[in-house]
Design an enzyme around this catalytic site. Structure first.
Site, PDB file in Angstrom:
ATOM      1  N   GLU A  73     -24.061 -12.962   4.654  1.00 30.80           N
ATOM      2  CA  GLU A  73     -22.853 -12.676   3.877  1.00 30.80           C
ATOM      3  C   GLU A  73     -22.202 -13.180   3.018  1.00 30.80           C
ATOM      4  OE1 GLU A  73     -18.520 -13.026   4.688  1.00 30.80           O
ATOM      5  OE2 GLU A  73     -18.790 -13.686   6.536  1.00 30.80           O
ATOM      6  N   LYS A 125     -14.539  -9.776  -3.710  1.00 30.30           N
ATOM      7  CA  LYS A 125     -15.013  -9.834  -2.898  1.00 30.30           C
ATOM      8  C   LYS A 125     -14.957  -8.705  -2.651  1.00 30.30           C
ATOM      9  CE  LYS A 125     -12.086 -10.778   1.744  1.00 30.30           C
ATOM     10  NZ  LYS A 125     -11.057 -10.570   2.164  1.00 30.30           N
ATOM     11  N   ASP A 159      -3.041  -4.913   9.114  1.00 31.91           N
ATOM     12  CA  ASP A 159      -3.461  -5.213   8.166  1.00 31.91           C
ATOM     13  C   ASP A 159      -4.844  -5.567   9.344  1.00 31.91           C
ATOM     14  OD1 ASP A 159      -6.323  -6.210   7.090  1.00 31.91           O
ATOM     15  OD2 ASP A 159      -4.212  -7.904   5.333  1.00 31.91           O
ATOM     16  N   SER A 200      -8.477  -5.494   9.965  1.00 30.26           N
ATOM     17  CA  SER A 200     -10.369  -5.672   8.660  1.00 30.26           C
ATOM     18  C   SER A 200     -11.294  -4.837   9.279  1.00 30.26           C
ATOM     19  CB  SER A 200     -11.212  -7.047   9.160  1.00 30.26           C
ATOM     20  OG  SER A 200     -12.301  -7.365   8.439  1.00 30.26           O
ATOM     21  N   ALA A 201     -11.625  -4.722   7.173  1.00 26.06           N
ATOM     22  CA  ALA A 201     -13.214  -3.298   7.953  1.00 26.06           C
ATOM     23  C   ALA A 201     -14.600  -3.949   8.523  1.00 26.06           C
ATOM     24  CB  ALA A 201     -13.561  -2.728   6.688  1.00 26.06           C
ATOM     25  N   ASP A 202     -13.973  -4.900   8.709  1.00 32.58           N
ATOM     26  CA  ASP A 202     -15.340  -5.328   9.882  1.00 32.58           C
ATOM     27  C   ASP A 202     -15.901  -4.336  10.642  1.00 32.58           C
ATOM     28  OD1 ASP A 202     -15.762  -7.497   7.488  1.00 32.58           O
ATOM     29  OD2 ASP A 202     -15.289  -8.875   8.834  1.00 32.58           O
ATOM     30  N   LYS A 244     -12.013 -15.048  13.304  1.00 32.11           N
ATOM     31  CA  LYS A 244     -12.209 -15.444  12.890  1.00 32.11           C
ATOM     32  C   LYS A 244      -9.665 -15.719  13.150  1.00 32.11           C
ATOM     33  CE  LYS A 244     -12.522 -14.155   8.712  1.00 32.11           C
ATOM     34  NZ  LYS A 244     -13.496 -13.535   8.338  1.00 32.11           N
ATOM     35  N   VAL A 285     -18.697  -9.035   5.652  1.00 32.67           N
ATOM     36  CA  VAL A 285     -19.549  -8.873   6.638  1.00 32.67           C
ATOM     37  C   VAL A 285     -19.743  -7.172   6.442  1.00 32.67           C
ATOM     38  CG1 VAL A 285     -19.994  -8.330   9.699  1.00 32.67           C
ATOM     39  CG2 VAL A 285     -18.512 -10.736   8.247  1.00 32.67           C
TER      40      VAL A 285
HETATM   41  N1  PSU Z   1     -16.238 -15.681   8.376  1.00 30.58           N
HETATM   42  C1  PSU Z   1     -15.835 -17.370   8.205  1.00 30.58           C
HETATM   43  N2  PSU Z   1     -15.000 -16.726   6.574  1.00 30.58           N
HETATM   44  C2  PSU Z   1     -15.183 -16.306   5.863  1.00 30.58           C
HETATM   45  C3  PSU Z   1     -15.551 -14.770   6.445  1.00 30.58           C
HETATM   46  C4  PSU Z   1     -15.691 -14.685   7.431  1.00 30.58           C
HETATM   47  O1  PSU Z   1     -16.808 -18.448   8.278  1.00 30.58           O
HETATM   48  O2  PSU Z   1     -14.992 -15.788   3.894  1.00 30.58           O
HETATM   49  C5  PSU Z   1     -15.337 -13.502   5.790  1.00 30.58           C
HETATM   50  C6  PSU Z   1     -16.095 -12.175   6.070  1.00 30.58           C
HETATM   51  O3  PSU Z   1     -16.129 -11.784   5.013  1.00 30.58           O
HETATM   52  C7  PSU Z   1     -15.214 -11.197   6.698  1.00 30.58           C
HETATM   53  C8  PSU Z   1     -14.507 -11.376   6.061  1.00 30.58           C
HETATM   54  O4  PSU Z   1     -15.797 -10.071   6.670  1.00 30.58           O
HETATM   55  O5  PSU Z   1     -13.749 -13.006   5.549  1.00 30.58           O
HETATM   56  C9  PSU Z   1     -13.253  -9.936   6.528  1.00 30.58           C
HETATM   57  O6  PSU Z   1     -12.157 -10.507   6.101  1.00 30.58           O
HETATM   58  P1  PSU Z   1     -10.348  -9.197   5.073  1.00 30.58           P
HETATM   59  O7  PSU Z   1      -9.718 -10.210   6.938  1.00 30.58           O
HETATM   60  O8  PSU Z   1      -9.861  -8.819   4.557  1.00 30.58           O
HETATM   61  O9  PSU Z   1     -11.153  -8.109   5.933  1.00 30.58           O
HETATM   62 MN    MN Z   2      -7.167  -6.609   5.093  1.00 30.32          MN
END
Ligand code: PSU
Ligand code: MN
Length: 300
Positions: A25, A86, A135, A137-139, A156, A106
């Protein structure tokens, strides 16, 4: 209309010759890490993959096309331009239509990798269920619907680990500890969530991935590789740092796709840069492990 999904020469060559390829990514470069560590980290990750005789396939969006495989110039733009979007999967059609430069999360990365036949990917920490609960994540949904191996260091540290592992369970994602028995938590080596499954070699992971394929199961195998213990942060320290950062985010009105980048940079500040060092180290380690797994899969 330009081809909406394109593969670079080196990645195409590696795929056609049956070599190991690792999808990566780019949101971590454009939104997740500060300059100039972002570009340095991308180079270290690329080197870790090439050292294992595999090919990195950085995913991004540019000029109306989802691109699999970035050159040095592309990575430099992604790491230095001010207006990089993003891009989760939901954003792909819009970015392809308007031609803007975008860095994939991701979810968008796994989508693209699967479409072009790449079965292994690496990231730092996956997104998850945020502590606020609302919230998510779409991951997670992408992992549920994409047959691939994703190497990460757990969710994370800014999310709720327990709620995230429960959600992965519900979504049918196979979670495997890499030489560990508890869920790692990004810059923290472990949580008290026990993992039922572990793997101690790339061959073991490759066998699991092949079995998944043979069964026709369409969800991901998530390999969780704990951060190097010399750089890991104590769970209690991260917990209080995240609370501080969530408070700041709430006061600043931060939400939506900006929340994760905001929390990650706040965390680096509150830990005096130690979470950043750990983040960089685990990204490089995960890239290398994913390359080993990709090579083990390619020779089988
Ligand atoms: N892992 C990291 N740093 C990041 C991310 C992942 O160490 O910045 C990013 C990835 O792209 C992951 C995204 O898919 O954060 C998730 O963001 P959100 O919580 O908005 O879905
Ligand atoms: Mn989100």
């Amino acid at each position: 209309m330009t081809d909406p999904l394109t593969v670079s020469g080196p990645v195409r060559h590696a795929l056609e010759s049956g070599g190991g390829v690792v999808a990566l990514e780019t949101s971590v470069l454009s939104q997740g890490l500060p300059r100039p560590r972002n570009l340095e980290t991308s180079r270290a990750m690329t080197a870790a993959i090439r050292d294992c005789n595999a090919e990195p396939a950085w995913v991004f969006v540019d000029g109306g096309s989802v691109r699999v495989g970035a050159g040095d110039d592309d990575l430099e733009r992604l790491a230095t331009a001010d207006d990089v979007a993003k891009v989760a999967r939901r954003d792909l059609p819009i970015l392809v239509a308007n031609g803007r430069l975008g860095a994939t999360t991701v979810s968008a990365t796994l989508w693209a990798a699967h479409r072009v036949g790449i079965g292994v990917a690496a990231t730092g920490g996956i997104g998850g269920v945020h502590r606020s609960g609302g919230d998510v994540s779409a991951d997670l949904l992408e992992l549920a619907g994409t047959p691939c191996v994703l190497v990460c260091s757990g969710p994370k540290s800014i999310v709720n680990a327990g709620a995230t592992i429960e959600r992965l369970d519900e979504l049918g994602v196979s979670v495997v500890g890499w030489r560990c028995d508890r869920l790692p938590f990004f810059v923290v080596r472990e949580t008290d969530n026990e993992l039922e499954h572990r793997a101690d070699s790339a061959q073991e992971v490759a066998a699991m991935a092949r079995a998944r394929e043979a069964l026709g199961i369409g969800s991901a195998l998530l390999v969780c590789n704990p951060v190097d213990e010399r750089l890991a942060l104590p769970a209690a320290e991260i917990d209080s740092a995240v609370q501080t950062c969530e408070g700041r985010a709430a006061r600043a009105g931060g939400r939506g796709k900006g929340l994760t980048p905001y929390l990650l940079s706040c965390l680096a500040e509150v830990t005096a840069g130690r979470s950043l060092e750990a983040n960089v180290a685990l990204l490089v380690a995960n890239a290398g492990l994913a390359a080993e797994i990709a090579v083990a899969l390619s020779v089988s």
